[in-house]
Scaffold this active site. Sequence first.
Site, PDB file in Angstrom:
ATOM      1  N   GLY A  95     -30.339  10.955  88.626  1.00  0.00           N
ATOM      2  CA  GLY A  95     -30.069  12.390  88.717  1.00  0.00           C
ATOM      3  C   GLY A  95     -31.370  13.159  88.724  1.00  0.00           C
ATOM      4  O   GLY A  95     -32.423  12.610  88.386  1.00  0.00           O
TER       5      GLY A  95
ATOM      6  N   CYS B 200     -32.436   4.756  86.731  1.00  0.00           N
ATOM      7  CA  CYS B 200     -33.343   5.891  86.870  1.00  0.00           C
ATOM      8  C   CYS B 200     -33.071   6.937  85.771  1.00  0.00           C
ATOM      9  O   CYS B 200     -33.257   6.655  84.612  1.00  0.00           O
ATOM     10  CB  CYS B 200     -33.241   6.483  88.282  1.00  0.00           C
ATOM     11  SG  CYS B 200     -34.652   7.503  88.681  1.00  0.00           S
ATOM     12  N   TYR B 201     -32.554   8.120  86.119  1.00  0.00           N
ATOM     13  CA  TYR B 201     -32.270   9.088  85.063  1.00  0.00           C
ATOM     14  C   TYR B 201     -31.302   8.495  84.047  1.00  0.00           C
ATOM     15  O   TYR B 201     -31.408   8.746  82.848  1.00  0.00           O
ATOM     16  CB  TYR B 201     -31.682  10.381  85.647  1.00  0.00           C
ATOM     17  CG  TYR B 201     -31.338  11.387  84.576  1.00  0.00           C
ATOM     18  CD1 TYR B 201     -32.321  12.199  84.024  1.00  0.00           C
ATOM     19  CD2 TYR B 201     -30.045  11.478  84.063  1.00  0.00           C
ATOM     20  CE1 TYR B 201     -32.023  13.095  82.998  1.00  0.00           C
ATOM     21  CE2 TYR B 201     -29.732  12.367  83.042  1.00  0.00           C
ATOM     22  CZ  TYR B 201     -30.730  13.169  82.515  1.00  0.00           C
ATOM     23  OH  TYR B 201     -30.434  14.035  81.495  1.00  0.00           O
TER      24      TYR B 201
ATOM     25  N   HIS C 112     -33.871   2.226  91.952  1.00  0.00           N
ATOM     26  CA  HIS C 112     -32.481   2.305  92.424  1.00  0.00           C
ATOM     27  C   HIS C 112     -32.056   0.985  93.061  1.00  0.00           C
ATOM     28  O   HIS C 112     -32.411   0.724  94.206  1.00  0.00           O
ATOM     29  CB  HIS C 112     -32.338   3.443  93.441  1.00  0.00           C
ATOM     30  CG  HIS C 112     -32.440   4.795  92.824  1.00  0.00           C
ATOM     31  ND1 HIS C 112     -31.342   5.496  92.365  1.00  0.00           N
ATOM     32  CD2 HIS C 112     -33.513   5.569  92.545  1.00  0.00           C
ATOM     33  CE1 HIS C 112     -31.727   6.643  91.859  1.00  0.00           C
ATOM     34  NE2 HIS C 112     -33.043   6.722  91.950  1.00  0.00           N
TER      35      HIS C 112
ATOM     36  N   GLU D  93     -29.191   0.333  94.106  1.00  0.00           N
ATOM     37  CA  GLU D  93     -28.078   0.569  95.031  1.00  0.00           C
ATOM     38  C   GLU D  93     -28.519   0.839  96.467  1.00  0.00           C
ATOM     39  O   GLU D  93     -27.698   0.811  97.374  1.00  0.00           O
ATOM     40  CB  GLU D  93     -27.211   1.736  94.524  1.00  0.00           C
ATOM     41  CG  GLU D  93     -27.860   3.115  94.511  1.00  0.00           C
ATOM     42  CD  GLU D  93     -28.650   3.425  93.238  1.00  0.00           C
ATOM     43  OE1 GLU D  93     -29.228   2.487  92.644  1.00  0.00           O
ATOM     44  OE2 GLU D  93     -28.727   4.603  92.860  1.00  0.00           O
TER      45      GLU D  93
ATOM     46  N   ASP E 247      -8.992   7.890 110.289  1.00  0.00           N
ATOM     47  CA  ASP E 247      -8.420   8.139 108.960  1.00  0.00           C
ATOM     48  C   ASP E 247      -6.928   8.471 109.039  1.00  0.00           C
ATOM     49  O   ASP E 247      -6.117   7.858 108.339  1.00  0.00           O
ATOM     50  CB  ASP E 247      -9.166   9.277 108.255  1.00  0.00           C
ATOM     51  CG  ASP E 247     -10.658   9.032 108.244  1.00  0.00           C
ATOM     52  OD1 ASP E 247     -11.049   7.860 108.361  1.00  0.00           O
ATOM     53  OD2 ASP E 247     -11.425  10.002 108.126  1.00  0.00           O
TER      54      ASP E 247
ATOM     55  N   LYS F 209     -15.212   5.191 104.267  1.00  0.00           N
ATOM     56  CA  LYS F 209     -14.847   5.042 105.689  1.00  0.00           C
ATOM     57  C   LYS F 209     -14.791   3.569 106.124  1.00  0.00           C
ATOM     58  O   LYS F 209     -13.861   3.154 106.801  1.00  0.00           O
ATOM     59  CB  LYS F 209     -15.878   5.783 106.547  1.00  0.00           C
ATOM     60  CG  LYS F 209     -15.531   5.838 108.001  1.00  0.00           C
ATOM     61  CD  LYS F 209     -15.076   7.220 108.333  1.00  0.00           C
ATOM     62  CE  LYS F 209     -14.574   7.394 109.729  1.00  0.00           C
ATOM     63  NZ  LYS F 209     -13.930   8.707 109.858  1.00  0.00           N
TER      64      LYS F 209
END
Length: 518
Positions: free
Chosen positions: A57, A84-85, A174, A176, A232, A374
């Site tokens: 963040g 991280c944060y 990070h 991710e 979708d 998605k």
Amino acid sequence: MSQHDRILILDFGSQVTQLIARRLRESGVYCEIWPYNAAPEARIREFAPKGIILSGGPASVNEGESPRPPAVVFEMGLPVMGICYGQQAMAHHLGGLVEGSDHKEFGRAFVDVTGECAITQGVWAPGAREQVWMSHGDRITKLPPGFRVVASSEGAPFAVIADDARRFYGTMFHPEVVHTPHGAQLLQNFTQGVCGCRGDWTMGAYRAEAVARIRAQVGNGRVICGLSGGVDSSVAAVLIHEAIGDQLTCIYVDHGLMRANESAQVVATFRDRFNIKLVHRDASDLFLGQLSGVTDPEVKRKTIGRLFIEVFEEEQNKVGGADFLAQGTLYPDVIESISATGGPSVTIKSHHNVGGLPAGMRMKLVEPLRDLFKDEVRALGRELGMPEEIVGRHPFPGPGLAIRIPGEVTREKADILRKVDSIFLEEIRAAGLYDAIWQAFAVLLPVRTVGVMGDGRTYDSACALRAVTSTDGMTADVYPFDMSFLTRVSNRIVNEVRGVNRVTYDITSKPPGTIEWE
Ligand code: XMP
């Protein structure tokens, strides 16, 4: 709620929090993202996660009002991983020290692996130097009791920290993002190794659960679904049809601004192949009539949105009303509207799918895709046996070709654009590039240019081609076609489409451009 093992991700407002969820789900672990300040103890206990991840963040824990994880996170005996944060907030909460640093690290960095822990096990060997992606100003300067260092970088001496006894872990970088090459494995070590998640969240399981949920929600009620032919709404319709059969009616409104053959394809797929009740309304005269003389992009969008609702309501009344309205809302839309930092603060464009919801609507919403990203929707579509032409389709905006015709929209211009667009897409498919591109389309420019064809002078429209790569449409890069591909497409367009005598290629990324031109 999913019956599978789950992880709770508390969001502190990082730009990349969604990627944590994507990485987890790719490894078959169900997870949800909640804003850090919407996670009361009772709700967390009811959710019963097997572990908790604290996201990154933009804040600094040394600012008075900075976001803090709820204390209960560290008191439930669950494994916790701070990123991280999230790592700093955890260290701060547990008695460590976090300080601002002159050595800020943004982007690619390298960490030296000095030890081992459950997160790095089998991925990073002690003594190795590994690439990661950092984005921090503050850093931990004193570890909380019980923690030890597992890896460090120049700017972050505590790049990976671990308290094995309490199963608390933290990374300054990070894991991710794809720029941390082994990040997904580190996360998997946490979710499956430390938390014990089985990784059994598959699309087959999701399908069965979703069908049961829809049946329970709808009962004997009637559902209508606005079908656009996009991925979708199409997947939502087929899934709901599997659950409740003929209680579902789909309404497809053709506003005259669809691509070539699109309407015929939608009707053939849904009515003929899936046997779904479908109302096909050709409203092109109405839409094109009301767009006459309109040149402002926002007025165009709002006009189309308003007409969509009008036509939709008319058709809905004709089929005798309904108790439920089905929508293809996706997880990123849900997160955006509840995220810790809120959605985008400035309206760049008024997006719409079904066209917004009528005020005072009595129908209840059925949104069977609201847990999915998605690419997961595409996987579900394949699981449901839907054809690749629909499941793998490029996104197409609700307002259709209207926002690809700067200036006034007319039927003639739409017809020209349909031809240009289909040549471009045909060549992309023939070159085997369709799936490598997020979205490709043509724009008909309100500019006429002089050309020469045969022995004669031409004075016709110019068009632009656009093709981008993206993961979520929020940012985009230009697709780097070979020059020979572009010249081939250009030749075909100028030779085959009357009214166009010049072709340009749009090389603007997003930002600063947007994907669509209006
Ligand atoms: P922009 O142009 O904002 O587009 O960079 C990002 C993505 O959103 C699509 N888009 C829309 N989709 N209704 C939609 O359903 C809309 O009004 C709309 N406007 C843009 C666009 O095609 C791209 O994929």
